[in-house]
Write a protein that holds these residues in place. Sequence first.
Motif, PDB file in Angstrom:
ATOM      1  N   ALA A 152      25.034  16.604  36.876  1.00  0.00           N
ATOM      2  CA  ALA A 152      26.142  17.282  36.193  1.00  0.00           C
ATOM      3  C   ALA A 152      27.256  17.629  37.177  1.00  0.00           C
ATOM      4  O   ALA A 152      28.452  17.484  36.859  1.00  0.00           O
ATOM      5  CB  ALA A 152      25.631  18.545  35.500  1.00  0.00           C
ATOM      6  N   LEU A 153      26.885  18.079  38.368  1.00  0.00           N
ATOM      7  CA  LEU A 153      27.888  18.388  39.387  1.00  0.00           C
ATOM      8  C   LEU A 153      28.634  17.129  39.825  1.00  0.00           C
ATOM      9  O   LEU A 153      29.862  17.144  39.965  1.00  0.00           O
ATOM     10  CB  LEU A 153      27.238  19.064  40.595  1.00  0.00           C
ATOM     11  N   LEU A 154      27.909  16.044  40.020  1.00  0.00           N
ATOM     12  CA  LEU A 154      28.552  14.783  40.406  1.00  0.00           C
ATOM     13  C   LEU A 154      29.497  14.281  39.323  1.00  0.00           C
ATOM     14  O   LEU A 154      30.620  13.859  39.618  1.00  0.00           O
ATOM     15  CB  LEU A 154      27.501  13.721  40.723  1.00  0.00           C
ATOM     16  N   ASP A 155      29.061  14.320  38.078  1.00  0.00           N
ATOM     17  CA  ASP A 155      29.909  13.867  36.965  1.00  0.00           C
ATOM     18  C   ASP A 155      31.177  14.706  36.868  1.00  0.00           C
ATOM     19  O   ASP A 155      32.281  14.173  36.724  1.00  0.00           O
ATOM     20  CB  ASP A 155      29.144  13.919  35.636  1.00  0.00           C
ATOM     21  N   ALA A 156      31.008  16.024  36.947  1.00  0.00           N
ATOM     22  CA  ALA A 156      32.169  16.925  36.865  1.00  0.00           C
ATOM     23  C   ALA A 156      33.103  16.712  38.055  1.00  0.00           C
ATOM     24  O   ALA A 156      34.331  16.671  37.903  1.00  0.00           O
ATOM     25  CB  ALA A 156      31.701  18.385  36.810  1.00  0.00           C
ATOM     26  N   ALA A 157      32.524  16.560  39.247  1.00  0.00           N
ATOM     27  CA  ALA A 157      33.339  16.377  40.448  1.00  0.00           C
ATOM     28  C   ALA A 157      34.100  15.061  40.412  1.00  0.00           C
ATOM     29  O   ALA A 157      35.295  15.022  40.742  1.00  0.00           O
ATOM     30  CB  ALA A 157      32.452  16.444  41.685  1.00  0.00           C
ATOM     31  N   ARG A 158      33.439  13.970  40.003  1.00  0.00           N
ATOM     32  CA  ARG A 158      34.118  12.675  39.923  1.00  0.00           C
ATOM     33  C   ARG A 158      35.354  12.765  39.041  1.00  0.00           C
ATOM     34  O   ARG A 158      36.430  12.319  39.410  1.00  0.00           O
ATOM     35  CB  ARG A 158      33.175  11.608  39.361  1.00  0.00           C
ATOM     36  N   LEU A 159      35.158  13.351  37.877  1.00  0.00           N
ATOM     37  CA  LEU A 159      36.271  13.457  36.939  1.00  0.00           C
ATOM     38  C   LEU A 159      37.371  14.361  37.486  1.00  0.00           C
ATOM     39  O   LEU A 159      38.552  14.019  37.422  1.00  0.00           O
ATOM     40  CB  LEU A 159      35.763  13.973  35.591  1.00  0.00           C
ATOM     41  N   ARG A 160      37.007  15.504  38.035  1.00  0.00           N
ATOM     42  CA  ARG A 160      38.000  16.438  38.592  1.00  0.00           C
ATOM     43  C   ARG A 160      38.746  15.820  39.771  1.00  0.00           C
ATOM     44  O   ARG A 160      39.970  15.903  39.847  1.00  0.00           O
ATOM     45  CB  ARG A 160      37.329  17.739  39.046  1.00  0.00           C
ATOM     46  N   PHE A 161      38.008  15.225  40.709  1.00  0.00           N
ATOM     47  CA  PHE A 161      38.658  14.617  41.868  1.00  0.00           C
ATOM     48  C   PHE A 161      39.563  13.460  41.447  1.00  0.00           C
ATOM     49  O   PHE A 161      40.652  13.293  41.975  1.00  0.00           O
ATOM     50  CB  PHE A 161      37.623  14.108  42.880  1.00  0.00           C
ATOM     51  N   ALA A 162      39.116  12.633  40.497  1.00  0.00           N
ATOM     52  CA  ALA A 162      39.918  11.494  40.045  1.00  0.00           C
ATOM     53  C   ALA A 162      41.162  11.954  39.294  1.00  0.00           C
ATOM     54  O   ALA A 162      42.219  11.347  39.406  1.00  0.00           O
ATOM     55  CB  ALA A 162      39.079  10.580  39.154  1.00  0.00           C
ATOM     56  N   THR A 163      41.042  13.040  38.553  1.00  0.00           N
ATOM     57  CA  THR A 163      42.163  13.526  37.750  1.00  0.00           C
ATOM     58  C   THR A 163      43.137  14.375  38.559  1.00  0.00           C
ATOM     59  O   THR A 163      44.347  14.182  38.490  1.00  0.00           O
ATOM     60  CB  THR A 163      41.630  14.361  36.559  1.00  0.00           C
ATOM     61  N   ASN A 164      42.593  15.319  39.339  1.00  0.00           N
ATOM     62  CA  ASN A 164      43.439  16.291  40.028  1.00  0.00           C
ATOM     63  C   ASN A 164      43.620  16.025  41.515  1.00  0.00           C
ATOM     64  O   ASN A 164      44.480  16.635  42.140  1.00  0.00           O
ATOM     65  CB  ASN A 164      42.839  17.703  39.872  1.00  0.00           C
ATOM     66  N   GLY A 165      42.788  15.176  42.089  1.00  0.00           N
ATOM     67  CA  GLY A 165      42.818  14.963  43.531  1.00  0.00           C
ATOM     68  C   GLY A 165      41.907  15.944  44.236  1.00  0.00           C
ATOM     69  O   GLY A 165      41.479  16.946  43.667  1.00  0.00           O
ATOM     70  N   TYR A 166      41.630  15.657  45.476  1.00  0.00           N
ATOM     71  CA  TYR A 166      40.695  16.467  46.254  1.00  0.00           C
ATOM     72  C   TYR A 166      41.245  17.868  46.510  1.00  0.00           C
ATOM     73  O   TYR A 166      40.570  18.869  46.275  1.00  0.00           O
ATOM     74  CB  TYR A 166      40.400  15.759  47.586  1.00  0.00           C
ATOM     75  N   ALA A 167      42.476  17.950  47.005  1.00  0.00           N
ATOM     76  CA  ALA A 167      43.046  19.244  47.396  1.00  0.00           C
ATOM     77  C   ALA A 167      43.197  20.202  46.220  1.00  0.00           C
ATOM     78  O   ALA A 167      42.981  21.408  46.358  1.00  0.00           O
ATOM     79  CB  ALA A 167      44.392  19.033  48.091  1.00  0.00           C
ATOM     80  N   ALA A 168      43.552  19.694  45.060  1.00  0.00           N
ATOM     81  CA  ALA A 168      43.811  20.553  43.898  1.00  0.00           C
ATOM     82  C   ALA A 168      42.543  20.934  43.141  1.00  0.00           C
ATOM     83  O   ALA A 168      42.591  21.755  42.230  1.00  0.00           O
ATOM     84  CB  ALA A 168      44.788  19.855  42.947  1.00  0.00           C
ATOM     85  N   THR A 169      41.428  20.365  43.508  1.00  0.00           N
ATOM     86  CA  THR A 169      40.162  20.663  42.835  1.00  0.00           C
ATOM     87  C   THR A 169      39.393  21.698  43.640  1.00  0.00           C
ATOM     88  O   THR A 169      39.199  21.533  44.841  1.00  0.00           O
ATOM     89  CB  THR A 169      39.313  19.386  42.692  1.00  0.00           C
ATOM     90  N   THR A 170      38.963  22.756  42.974  1.00  0.00           N
ATOM     91  CA  THR A 170      38.171  23.781  43.648  1.00  0.00           C
ATOM     92  C   THR A 170      36.695  23.618  43.281  1.00  0.00           C
ATOM     93  O   THR A 170      36.367  23.029  42.246  1.00  0.00           O
ATOM     94  CB  THR A 170      38.623  25.202  43.250  1.00  0.00           C
TER      95      THR A 170
END
Length: 193
Positions: free
Chosen positions: A16-34
């Motif tokens: 679940a963490l990987l799925d959420a992170a992939r989507l967040r990083f792909a959508t918002n970028g690394y820096a903008a994702t907390t």
Amino acid sequence: MTQQTRRRDAAGTRRALLDAARLRFATNGYAATTVRDIADSAGVNVSLISRYFTSKEGLFEACLTGAVDEFDRTVTPDLTIDEMPRSMVRNLADESGKTRLLLLLRSSGDPGADQVRRNVLRTFAERTVAVTGQEITDELLLRAELVLATALGLVLMRSVIGVEPLATVDQEALVAPLGDAIRGLLAPSPRAS
């Protein structure tokens, strides 16, 4: 009085963490994702990111490693150059395939995360060269990176930008021209004497 304990599912939480992170990083970028954004999306406590991945950078690296694992299914050792275009198009047509590629494109600004991304792209280039059966050289790595750049550009122009006719053409129509590009880039080139 019996206390009801919550059943733990480490593998499910990690996924679940990987799925959420992939989507967040792909959508918002690394820096903008907390890490809090990721934990909230996954529906878990933020401390679990440290438990399973050590840090945000570790989670990002796990996401990119997962992307390489998925690319391994696209570029397998028994794949030929002629089969590669169909495999790539099939992978790029899949929503998770697009997310993986967008994950590789999003800017981070974090030196550690950027190094992870470069390492992942280098690994993909090396595996692409291996498909040709040729020795890995700087020239062939450059050509394999151009194949990857073509795939990334295809996703951007088709899915993100929506350039026509590329955005709506049937994926089968992409196989032949992509194959021409891949063969042109990776076929052994004759050396002048």
